[in-house]
Enzyme design. Structure first.
Site, mmCIF file in Angstrom:
data_model
loop_
_atom_site.group_PDB
_atom_site.id
_atom_site.type_symbol
_atom_site.label_atom_id
_atom_site.label_comp_id
_atom_site.label_asym_id
_atom_site.label_seq_id
_atom_site.Cartn_x
_atom_site.Cartn_y
_atom_site.Cartn_z
ATOM 1 N N CYS A 2 -1.689 6.896 4.170
ATOM 2 C CA CYS A 2 -2.763 8.047 3.742
ATOM 3 C C CYS A 2 -2.981 7.583 2.144
ATOM 4 C CB CYS A 2 -2.078 9.309 3.497
ATOM 5 S SG CYS A 2 -1.629 9.962 5.384
ATOM 6 N N ASN A 101 -0.738 14.080 1.066
ATOM 7 C CA ASN A 101 0.046 12.976 1.646
ATOM 8 C C ASN A 101 1.510 13.407 2.053
ATOM 9 O OD1 ASN A 101 -2.131 11.312 1.483
ATOM 10 N ND2 ASN A 101 -1.332 10.318 -0.219
ATOM 11 N N LYS A 486 6.378 -10.450 11.321
ATOM 12 C CA LYS A 486 4.801 -10.849 10.719
ATOM 13 C C LYS A 486 4.177 -11.036 12.126
ATOM 14 C CE LYS A 486 4.920 -10.547 6.952
ATOM 15 N NZ LYS A 486 5.612 -9.271 6.877
#
Length: 605
Positions: A2, A101, A486
């Site tokens: 956010c 948030n 990753k």
């Protein structure tokens, strides 16, 4: 996770807010919205949209004037991504606007009470509860209305509030989710991340948990949620706006991978003491007598930071001969851990705001533990809460997945290991050997990056895989964990990592030609053990991509990396696997900088 941006001053606010939201896109989001005041009527005007900031921008009318406003990018927690669930949220009379948030833990309970009082909710969000509480508060000032509402809230929040009846101010508050004030010339900014502010001011104030602020065009003041005035001194941000630009690269991830030689040079700069073959880390606040009294080291992090902590634990245990281990911070505080006064706790976080790590730090501090922080962002919450620590100086990292910050964090752990080791049992000769190895890293990383085209060709061959296995042994295992993460994060290919020694205890059942294995094979005292694992895989017709210091006969392909000291080899072996994940994702057409469902700074539990 956010993003908040707000402005009060004399400039046209909408373009400023949209620009700020664009600079926060890297944090991860699924919708966006903006509220501005009308300079003539004082009424609040709002536009919201599911999707990207560009979708919001397309909806903003040409006549959308105002000089005060707040805006938000939302990462869904309560309620699916939609226009109506986007922030900001207004009360029924369109007087109060809130962006938030965090997570309101008691939202369901508060919502039920408000509905029983006749309140009709427009969205499924927990944030709308805050809006109604502020609107219904009986206090005379906006500050008191917000304070009254926050007394009822349980959970985490970073909020910014506007009110049509108090058009000269924005009120903000923080508890567990970052809020940064930007101090301008007769204008003020607020954001959840300095990236949204840096184009306009480098003078910032970071709020602490339990702190609020009132912003006016020519002034600001800070105070606690109980009303006590606090002292806030602006700090100068180290990085400039250009640091957040793509710099001619197609993606931020590619830019940040390519920046690693310079980034590693920064984390080393000024910290090496050649006279005594040791390292100076002035921010530790740990004198030699205290360092010798440490009996154990516990490292806490999440995701990539946890993997860096695993490598760090090995470095500290190997060089300083102190028992050390790493654990996910998200699990640590829930297992009622024994907090030992002779244990040094190290909290790892790129942003310095990761909620799970911050909460663990706060729990440890409450129990009297000594906590160090290894973070990238100066002045972040974990940096302020910790007793001392090490900044990793990777520079701004915009891509959601971490590359250069991971590498710099591991290098910072190597520095810490040398520092502790030379105080304890690391010899002058070994200290010098490691320091010489550290100095070689930037050039060796550059050498690996120059082989990118070959790695790109390999990625094209492996991009068809539906699943991949990564293996490593001892120092290589955390590298395998990080590489598999990753690949999952940006290519969406399923990947698992195992210690190479564990293959025969179950994972060999998965081996087949359709599932490649990426093997970390350093040229160290476990070389033959690792080669035996390759034999096991090849005997079952598995495809192998090895990352090694020399060609591996049993591998179908080998990525060769330069040799450093055994302790430092994991730093180099991770670099080509970042490129492998990148080019695999590129071949599959993924949105590399903004992978689905993920956020850069995880500031909710």
């Amino acid at each position: 996770m956010c993003g908040i941006v707000g402005y009060i001053g004399k400039r046209d606010v909408a373009p400023l807010l949209l620009e700020g939201l664009q600079r926060l896109e890297y944090r991860g989001y699924d919708s966006a919205g903006i509220v501005v005041n009308s300079p003539k009527s004082g009424a609040l005007k709002m536009v919201k949209a599911k999707g990207r900031v560009r979708d919001l921008e397309a909806r903003v009318p040409k006549r959308f004037a105002g000089t005060t406003g707040i805006a938000h990018t939302r990462w869904a927690t309560h309620g699916a991504p939609s226009d109506v669930n986007s922030h900001p949220h207004l009360d029924p009379e369109n007087k109060v606007a809130v962006v938030h948030n965090g997570i309101v833990d008691n939202a369901s309970e508060l919502r039920a009470k408000l509905e029983a009082d006749g309140v009709v909710f427009a969205s499924e969000t927990d944030t709308e509860v805050i809006t109604h509480l502020i609107a219904r508060a009986q206090a005379d000032t906006l500050e008191e209305k917000v304070r009254e509402a926050l007394k009822l809230i349980e959970g985490t929040y970073g909020i910014a509030v506007m009110h049509a009846d108090f058009a000269d101010r924005i009120v903000v508050a923080r508890n567990g989710s970052p809020v940064v004030l930007g101090i301008g010339e007769k204008e003020m900014f607020v954001a959840s991340d300095v990236a949204a502010l840096i184009a306009h001011t480098r003078q910032v104030v970071t709020l602490d948990d339990g702190e609020m602020a009132t912003l006016k065009a020519d002034d600001f003041r800070t105070y606690t949620t109980s009303g006590t005035t606090t002292t806030a001194t602006p700090e100068t941000v180290e990085w400039e706006a250009a640091s957040y630009d793509m710099g001619g690269h197609d993606t931020y991830m590619h830019k940040e991978i390519s920046e690693q030689p310079d980034a590693v040079d920064r984390v080393l700069r000024g910290r090496i003491d050649d006279r005594f073959n040791t390292v100076h880390l002035g921010g530790l606040n740990l004198d030699p007598r205290e360092a010798r009294g440490i009996r154990r080291v516990k490292i806490l992090g999440c995701g990539t930071s946890y993997h860096a902590g695993l490598i760090g634990a090995g470095l500290i245990e190997g060089m300083a001969r102190i028992p050390a281990d790493a654990e996910p911070a998200s699990e640590f505080r829930y297992r009622n851990p024994v907090v030992d006064p002779d244990t040094l706790y190290i909290a790892v976080s790129q942003s310095g705001e990761t909620y799970d790590v911050l909460a663990a730090v706060q729990e440890l501090k409450r129990k009297g533990a000594r906590v160090l922080g290894v973070v990238n962002v100066v002045g972040s919450a974990i940096a302020r809460e910790a007793d001392g620590g090490v900044y990793v100086h990777a520079g701004p990292e915009v891509c959601v997945v971490s590359t250069k910050c991971f590498t710099n964090t591991v290098v910072a752990f190597a520095l810490l290991a040398v520092h502790l080791g030379r105080i304890r049992d690391l010899s002058v000769t070994d200290g010098k050997r490691i320091i010489e190895g550290l100095r070689k890293l930037p050039a060796q990383i550059q050498e690996i990056l120059e082989g990118e085209e070959d790695i790109k060709k390999l990625a094209a061959q492996y991009a068809e895989a539906k699943s991949m296995m990564f293996i490593g042994r001892v120092r290589g295992y955390p590298v395998a964990l990080e590489a598999s993460l990753k690949l999952k994060e940006i290519s969406y290919i399923h990947a698992e990592a195992y210690p190479a020694s564990e293959l025969k205890h179950g994972p060999l059942a998965l081996i087949e030609p359709a599932m490649p294995t990426v093997a970390i094979v350093p040229d160290d005292d476990l070389l033959e053990k690792n080669r035996a694992a390759l034999e096991e895989i090849k005997a079952r017709s598995g495809r192998i991509l090895a990352v090694a210091h020399r060609e591996q006969e049993k591998a179908d392909h080998t990525i060769i990396v330069p040799k450093n000291e055994d302790e430092l080899d994991p730093i180099l072996m991770g670099i080509p696997l970042q490129l492998l994940a990148y080019h695999t994702a590129l071949a599959l057409g993924r949105d590399i900088d903004k992978p689905r469902n993920l956020a850069k700074s995880v500031t909710v539990e």
